[in-house]
Design a protein around this motif. Structure first.
Motif, mmCIF file in Angstrom:
data_model
loop_
_atom_site.group_PDB
_atom_site.id
_atom_site.type_symbol
_atom_site.label_atom_id
_atom_site.label_comp_id
_atom_site.label_asym_id
_atom_site.label_seq_id
_atom_site.Cartn_x
_atom_site.Cartn_y
_atom_site.Cartn_z
ATOM 1 N N THR A 1 6.210 5.291 -9.701
ATOM 2 C CA THR A 1 6.121 6.743 -9.904
ATOM 3 C C THR A 1 6.009 7.071 -11.382
ATOM 4 O OG1 THR A 1 7.347 7.162 -7.871
ATOM 5 C CG2 THR A 1 7.293 8.949 -9.509
ATOM 6 N N ALA B 1 -5.466 3.025 -0.780
ATOM 7 C CA ALA B 1 -4.570 2.100 -1.487
ATOM 8 C C ALA B 1 -5.116 0.686 -1.533
ATOM 9 C CB ALA B 1 -3.191 2.122 -0.834
ATOM 10 N N ASN C 1 0.822 -1.211 0.000
ATOM 11 C CA ASN C 1 0.000 0.000 0.000
ATOM 12 C C ASN C 1 0.856 1.261 0.000
ATOM 13 O OD1 ASN C 1 -2.298 -1.530 -0.077
ATOM 14 N ND2 ASN C 1 -2.813 -1.268 2.073
ATOM 15 N N ASP C 2 1.973 1.250 0.734
ATOM 16 C CA ASP C 2 2.854 2.423 0.766
ATOM 17 C C ASP C 2 3.443 2.720 -0.611
ATOM 18 O OD1 ASP C 2 2.409 2.877 3.449
ATOM 19 O OD2 ASP C 2 4.228 1.847 4.105
ATOM 20 N N GLN C 3 3.770 1.682 -1.374
ATOM 21 C CA GLN C 3 4.344 1.883 -2.701
ATOM 22 C C GLN C 3 3.340 2.518 -3.662
ATOM 23 O OE1 GLN C 3 5.585 -2.285 -3.050
ATOM 24 N NE2 GLN C 3 7.610 -1.505 -3.641
ATOM 25 N N VAL D 1 -2.203 6.598 -5.636
ATOM 26 C CA VAL D 1 -3.255 7.156 -4.781
ATOM 27 C C VAL D 1 -3.414 8.645 -5.078
ATOM 28 C CG1 VAL D 1 -3.861 7.738 -2.390
ATOM 29 C CG2 VAL D 1 -3.036 5.438 -2.939
ATOM 30 N N ASP D 2 -2.291 9.345 -5.183
ATOM 31 C CA ASP D 2 -2.351 10.779 -5.489
ATOM 32 C C ASP D 2 -3.012 11.014 -6.841
ATOM 33 O OD1 ASP D 2 -1.068 11.272 -3.112
ATOM 34 O OD2 ASP D 2 0.905 11.581 -4.027
ATOM 35 N N ASN E 1 1.487 5.076 -3.174
ATOM 36 C CA ASN E 1 1.214 6.493 -2.906
ATOM 37 C C ASN E 1 1.147 7.349 -4.170
ATOM 38 O OD1 ASN E 1 0.763 6.232 -0.177
ATOM 39 N ND2 ASN E 1 2.898 6.586 0.365
ATOM 40 N N PRO E 2 2.063 7.193 -5.147
ATOM 41 C CA PRO E 2 1.922 8.015 -6.365
ATOM 42 C C PRO E 2 0.622 7.735 -7.119
ATOM 43 C CG PRO E 2 4.098 6.995 -6.273
ATOM 44 C CD PRO E 2 3.277 6.379 -5.182
ATOM 45 N N GLY F 1 -6.931 10.276 -4.005
ATOM 46 C CA GLY F 1 -7.151 9.875 -2.631
ATOM 47 C C GLY F 1 -7.905 8.582 -2.401
#
Length: 152
Positions: free
Chosen positions: A120, A62, A47-49, A54-55, A51-52, A59
């Motif tokens: 990214t 994830a 889920n942390d990976q 999600v942005d 983030n791009p 929002g």
């Protein structure tokens, strides 16, 4: 040729509504990996990976994002896997698992030989096709672009 797919799922992969899709993931991944023209796929994503992504998806949590990314030798190889294998049956059922969106949920782009794309980069390409439409930088099967020299 790199491809990324990011869409909002109707629930997390462990939810009952996603059971039909979740039960197919390993089978479809194995089919892709055995397909002629397949080079690489992102093995797993935390889920942390995401983030791009999600942005880019404004929002969405994830755990509700379906994301995959792979690299292929050619657009023909990816097209064959996507539309002429059992993967096609999942596309026909997409609305059961994915919230409809007017934005592109997938993007294609050429990468240099022997280089793997990043999450990214995928987010940037998705943002590009969503804002600018298909270009030589980010495109889809409806408006493909030929590879520049030394890129797959």
């Amino acid at each position: 040729l790199s491809q990324a797919n990011a869409a909002q799922m109707r629930g997390s992969l462990s939810s009952p509504i996603m059971e039909g899709r979740a039960s197919q993931i390993q089978r479809i991944n194995a089919l892709a990996e055995s397909n002629e023209g397949f080079i690489w796929r992102i093995p797993s994503v935390t889920n942390d990976q995401l983030n791009p992504i999600v942005d880019d998806l404004h929002g969405i949590a994830a755990e509700r994002i379906f994301f995959n990314m792979s690299v292929w030798e050619s657009s023909e190889a990816l097209r064959q896997f996507t539309f002429e294998s059992i993967h096609r049956s999942l596309l026909h059922r997409k609305q059961e698992w994915v919230v409809p969106s007017e934005d592109n949920s997938y993007v294609l782009w050429w990468v240099e030989s022997n280089r793997l794309p990043s999450i990214t980069e995928a987010a940037e390409k998705l943002s590009s096709i969503r804002s600018d439409g298909a270009t030589k930088v980010a495109f889809d099967f409806k408006a493909p672009h030929p590879p520049p020299n030394d890129q797959t």
